[in-house]
Design a protein around this motif. Sequence first.
Motif, PDB file in Angstrom:
ATOM      1  N   VAL A  47       0.847  -1.196   0.000  1.00 30.20           N
ATOM      2  CA  VAL A  47       0.000   0.000   0.000  1.00 30.20           C
ATOM      3  C   VAL A  47       0.884   1.248   0.000  1.00 30.20           C
ATOM      4  O   VAL A  47       1.965   1.261   0.605  1.00 30.20           O
ATOM      5  N   THR A  48       0.438   2.263  -0.739  1.00 31.65           N
ATOM      6  CA  THR A  48       1.119   3.563  -0.731  1.00 31.65           C
ATOM      7  C   THR A  48       0.062   4.672  -0.833  1.00 31.65           C
ATOM      8  O   THR A  48      -1.001   4.459  -1.426  1.00 31.65           O
ATOM      9  N   PHE A  49       0.344   5.806  -0.241  1.00 30.33           N
ATOM     10  CA  PHE A  49      -0.650   6.894  -0.261  1.00 30.33           C
ATOM     11  C   PHE A  49       0.027   8.220   0.087  1.00 30.33           C
ATOM     12  O   PHE A  49       1.066   8.265   0.751  1.00 30.33           O
ATOM     13  N   GLY A  55      -2.846   3.768  -3.489  1.00 30.47           N
ATOM     14  CA  GLY A  55      -2.717   2.557  -4.299  1.00 30.47           C
ATOM     15  C   GLY A  55      -2.436   1.362  -3.408  1.00 30.47           C
ATOM     16  O   GLY A  55      -1.727   1.475  -2.401  1.00 30.47           O
ATOM     17  N   SER A  56      -3.008   0.213  -3.742  1.00 33.29           N
ATOM     18  CA  SER A  56      -2.795  -0.984  -2.926  1.00 33.29           C
ATOM     19  C   SER A  56      -2.886  -2.236  -3.778  1.00 33.29           C
ATOM     20  O   SER A  56      -3.467  -2.232  -4.877  1.00 33.29           O
ATOM     21  N   ALA A  57      -2.290  -3.331  -3.257  1.00 33.06           N
ATOM     22  CA  ALA A  57      -2.354  -4.650  -3.900  1.00 33.06           C
ATOM     23  C   ALA A  57      -2.455  -5.700  -2.812  1.00 33.06           C
ATOM     24  O   ALA A  57      -1.821  -5.589  -1.761  1.00 33.06           O
ATOM     25  N   GLN A  58      -3.267  -6.735  -3.069  1.00 28.47           N
ATOM     26  CA  GLN A  58      -3.443  -7.838  -2.128  1.00 28.47           C
ATOM     27  C   GLN A  58      -3.539  -9.134  -2.931  1.00 28.47           C
ATOM     28  O   GLN A  58      -4.403  -9.265  -3.806  1.00 28.47           O
ATOM     29  N   SER A  59      -2.636 -10.086  -2.660  1.00 30.52           N
ATOM     30  CA  SER A  59      -2.683 -11.356  -3.378  1.00 30.52           C
ATOM     31  C   SER A  59      -3.931 -12.127  -2.975  1.00 30.52           C
ATOM     32  O   SER A  59      -4.318 -12.160  -1.809  1.00 30.52           O
ATOM     33  N   ILE A  60      -4.569 -12.770  -3.953  1.00 26.29           N
ATOM     34  CA  ILE A  60      -5.757 -13.579  -3.673  1.00 26.29           C
ATOM     35  C   ILE A  60      -5.554 -15.037  -4.082  1.00 26.29           C
ATOM     36  O   ILE A  60      -6.307 -15.903  -3.671  1.00 26.29           O
ATOM     37  N   SER A  61      -4.531 -15.301  -4.885  1.00 28.25           N
ATOM     38  CA  SER A  61      -4.203 -16.666  -5.251  1.00 28.25           C
ATOM     39  C   SER A  61      -2.717 -16.722  -5.532  1.00 28.25           C
ATOM     40  O   SER A  61      -2.227 -16.059  -6.435  1.00 28.25           O
ATOM     41  N   ASP A 169       5.825   0.464  -6.329  1.00 34.48           N
ATOM     42  CA  ASP A 169       7.148   0.056  -6.788  1.00 34.48           C
ATOM     43  C   ASP A 169       7.458  -1.362  -6.316  1.00 34.48           C
ATOM     44  O   ASP A 169       6.878  -1.864  -5.343  1.00 34.48           O
ATOM     45  N   SER A 170       8.400  -2.012  -6.980  1.00 26.57           N
ATOM     46  CA  SER A 170       8.824  -3.345  -6.579  1.00 26.57           C
ATOM     47  C   SER A 170       9.608  -3.271  -5.270  1.00 26.57           C
ATOM     48  O   SER A 170      10.188  -2.236  -4.931  1.00 26.57           O
ATOM     49  N   SER A 171       9.608  -4.382  -4.518  1.00 26.43           N
ATOM     50  CA  SER A 171      10.317  -4.462  -3.243  1.00 26.43           C
ATOM     51  C   SER A 171      11.120  -5.748  -3.194  1.00 26.43           C
ATOM     52  O   SER A 171      10.671  -6.792  -3.691  1.00 26.43           O
ATOM     53  N   SER A 172      12.301  -5.681  -2.605  1.00 29.00           N
ATOM     54  CA  SER A 172      13.168  -6.855  -2.487  1.00 29.00           C
ATOM     55  C   SER A 172      13.368  -7.207  -1.022  1.00 29.00           C
ATOM     56  O   SER A 172      13.462  -6.319  -0.163  1.00 29.00           O
ATOM     57  N   GLN A 173      13.440  -8.507  -0.754  1.00 26.74           N
ATOM     58  CA  GLN A 173      13.623  -8.975   0.608  1.00 26.74           C
ATOM     59  C   GLN A 173      14.224 -10.378   0.582  1.00 26.74           C
ATOM     60  O   GLN A 173      14.043 -11.128  -0.373  1.00 26.74           O
ATOM     61  N   THR A 174      14.975 -10.700   1.627  1.00 22.91           N
ATOM     62  CA  THR A 174      15.509 -12.050   1.806  1.00 22.91           C
ATOM     63  C   THR A 174      14.647 -12.766   2.835  1.00 22.91           C
ATOM     64  O   THR A 174      14.568 -12.344   3.990  1.00 22.91           O
ATOM     65  N   LEU A 175      13.970 -13.834   2.390  1.00 28.94           N
ATOM     66  CA  LEU A 175      13.093 -14.597   3.264  1.00 28.94           C
ATOM     67  C   LEU A 175      13.785 -15.876   3.720  1.00 28.94           C
ATOM     68  O   LEU A 175      14.527 -16.505   2.953  1.00 28.94           O
ATOM     69  N   SER A 176      13.551 -16.279   4.957  1.00 28.80           N
ATOM     70  CA  SER A 176      14.106 -17.512   5.507  1.00 28.80           C
ATOM     71  C   SER A 176      12.995 -18.315   6.159  1.00 28.80           C
ATOM     72  O   SER A 176      11.978 -17.759   6.594  1.00 28.80           O
ATOM     73  N   GLY A 177      13.196 -19.631   6.228  1.00 29.94           N
ATOM     74  CA  GLY A 177      12.183 -20.463   6.853  1.00 29.94           C
ATOM     75  C   GLY A 177      12.658 -21.879   7.104  1.00 29.94           C
ATOM     76  O   GLY A 177      13.693 -22.319   6.589  1.00 29.94           O
ATOM     77  N   VAL A 178      11.895 -22.592   7.908  1.00 26.10           N
ATOM     78  CA  VAL A 178      12.197 -23.973   8.269  1.00 26.10           C
ATOM     79  C   VAL A 178      11.875 -24.900   7.095  1.00 26.10           C
ATOM     80  O   VAL A 178      10.850 -24.730   6.419  1.00 26.10           O
ATOM     81  N   VAL A 211       9.630   3.854  -0.696  1.00 27.45           N
ATOM     82  CA  VAL A 211       9.013   5.089  -1.172  1.00 27.45           C
ATOM     83  C   VAL A 211       8.494   4.857  -2.583  1.00 27.45           C
ATOM     84  O   VAL A 211       9.244   4.378  -3.453  1.00 27.45           O
ATOM     85  N   SER A 212       7.235   5.160  -2.815  1.00 20.04           N
ATOM     86  CA  SER A 212       6.670   5.106  -4.158  1.00 20.04           C
ATOM     87  C   SER A 212       7.204   6.284  -4.966  1.00 20.04           C
ATOM     88  O   SER A 212       7.006   7.447  -4.595  1.00 20.04           O
ATOM     89  N   LYS A 213       7.878   5.994  -6.069  1.00 22.23           N
ATOM     90  CA  LYS A 213       8.463   7.055  -6.874  1.00 22.23           C
ATOM     91  C   LYS A 213       7.390   7.903  -7.540  1.00 22.23           C
ATOM     92  O   LYS A 213       7.549   9.116  -7.691  1.00 22.23           O
ATOM     93  N   GLU A 214       6.284   7.268  -7.951  1.00 23.09           N
ATOM     94  CA  GLU A 214       5.251   8.022  -8.650  1.00 23.09           C
ATOM     95  C   GLU A 214       4.525   8.976  -7.724  1.00 23.09           C
ATOM     96  O   GLU A 214       4.245  10.121  -8.086  1.00 23.09           O
ATOM     97  N   LEU A 215       4.192   8.495  -6.511  1.00 23.69           N
ATOM     98  CA  LEU A 215       3.457   9.347  -5.580  1.00 23.69           C
ATOM     99  C   LEU A 215       4.379  10.138  -4.661  1.00 23.69           C
ATOM    100  O   LEU A 215       3.903  11.022  -3.950  1.00 23.69           O
ATOM    101  N   ASN A 216       5.691   9.789  -4.685  1.00 22.85           N
ATOM    102  CA  ASN A 216       6.632  10.389  -3.738  1.00 22.85           C
ATOM    103  C   ASN A 216       6.072  10.271  -2.320  1.00 22.85           C
ATOM    104  O   ASN A 216       5.979  11.247  -1.571  1.00 22.85           O
ATOM    105  N   ALA A 217       5.696   9.023  -1.975  1.00 23.56           N
ATOM    106  CA  ALA A 217       5.028   8.776  -0.697  1.00 23.56           C
ATOM    107  C   ALA A 217       5.515   7.448  -0.119  1.00 23.56           C
ATOM    108  O   ALA A 217       6.045   6.604  -0.840  1.00 23.56           O
ATOM    109  N   PRO A 218       5.364   7.247   1.179  1.00 29.04           N
ATOM    110  CA  PRO A 218       5.781   5.979   1.788  1.00 29.04           C
ATOM    111  C   PRO A 218       5.006   4.800   1.192  1.00 29.04           C
ATOM    112  O   PRO A 218       3.822   4.919   0.850  1.00 29.04           O
ATOM    113  N   GLN A 219       5.693   3.667   1.061  1.00 24.93           N
ATOM    114  CA  GLN A 219       5.068   2.436   0.589  1.00 24.93           C
ATOM    115  C   GLN A 219       5.426   1.307   1.551  1.00 24.93           C
ATOM    116  O   GLN A 219       6.591   1.153   1.923  1.00 24.93           O
ATOM    117  N   PHE A 220       4.434   0.521   1.929  1.00 26.93           N
ATOM    118  CA  PHE A 220       4.642  -0.573   2.869  1.00 26.93           C
ATOM    119  C   PHE A 220       4.240  -1.887   2.190  1.00 26.93           C
ATOM    120  O   PHE A 220       3.113  -2.018   1.704  1.00 26.93           O
TER     121      PHE A 220
END
Length: 241
Positions: A47-49, A55-61, A169-178, A211-220
Motif C-alpha cells: 500500500v502507498t498513499f 494505491g494498494s495490492a493484495q494477493s488472492i491466489s 514500486d517493486s520491493s526486495s527482501q531475503t526470506l528464511s524459513g524452516v 518510497v513510491s516514486k510516482e506518488l513520492n510517498a511511503p510504501q509498505f
Amino acid sequence: MVRLGIAMIGVLFFQASISQAQADDWSGFSFGAYTGIGLSHNSARSVTFNESSFGSAQSISGDDAEWNGGFAISASWQMQSTVLGVAIDFDPFGTTQQIECRLSWAAGWDSNVFVSDEGLGSCARDVSWSASIVGKLGWLASDSTLLYGLGGWTTSRIRQSFEWPSSLDSSSQTLSGVTVGGGVEHRLTANWHLSVEFRATMFEAKSVSGVSKELNAPQFTEIGGDVETVRFGLTYFVPWR
C-alpha cells in the motif's frame, strides 16, 4: 612357486574385500546437482498513499508451479544401519512466479473530483537465488538403498513487483524459513547415487518500507509464503576410507 600363488590369491582376496567394503559403506562426501518442480503458495500485499492518491495490492491466489535446480554437497556417516548426514545446496538460477492480485487505485481526495478503480492483475515474484542447509537421518533398507528424513533452514532472495497500479514500486527482501521433508537415495554404482526427495519450506513473512516514486510517498509491502518441492538428484560419492 606355490607360496607365490597363494600370496597372489591372498592379495586379490584382500583387494576384493576392500572394494566391497567401500561399495557398501555410506560414510563419505558427495557432490552433484538436482532439479525439481516446486509448488509455491505465495502471499504479498502493498500500500502507498499521500494527501491526494492511494494505491494498494493484495494477493488472492498464490499457487504457482515452477521448475528449479542447483548444486549440492553433503557428508554422511554410517553407524550400522543408521546414516547421519548434513547437506548444503544452492540454486543460483532462480524462478519467476506469478500471483493473482486484487489491485486498487484512488485519486482526487483533496479536490472535488474523485476517481477510483479496482481490478485483478499480476504480482510477479522473481526468486533470484535460494540456499539451504539440512541435517539428515536415514535407515538402510538394503546395502544400496537409503530411506531418510531431513530438517533444516532455507534462505531465498525475492523481488516482488506489481503490474498495476504503477504507483506501487517493486520491493526486495531475503526470506528464511524452516525446511522439512524426506527421500530415498539409491546407489547406482560404487560412486554414483540417485535420489528422489520431497521438501516443504515455510517462509516467514517480512515487511519492507520504501518510497513510491510516482506518488513520492511511503510504501509498505509484506512478502511471505511457502513452497513444496519434489527434487531429483544425481551425486558422485567418495568414501572416507
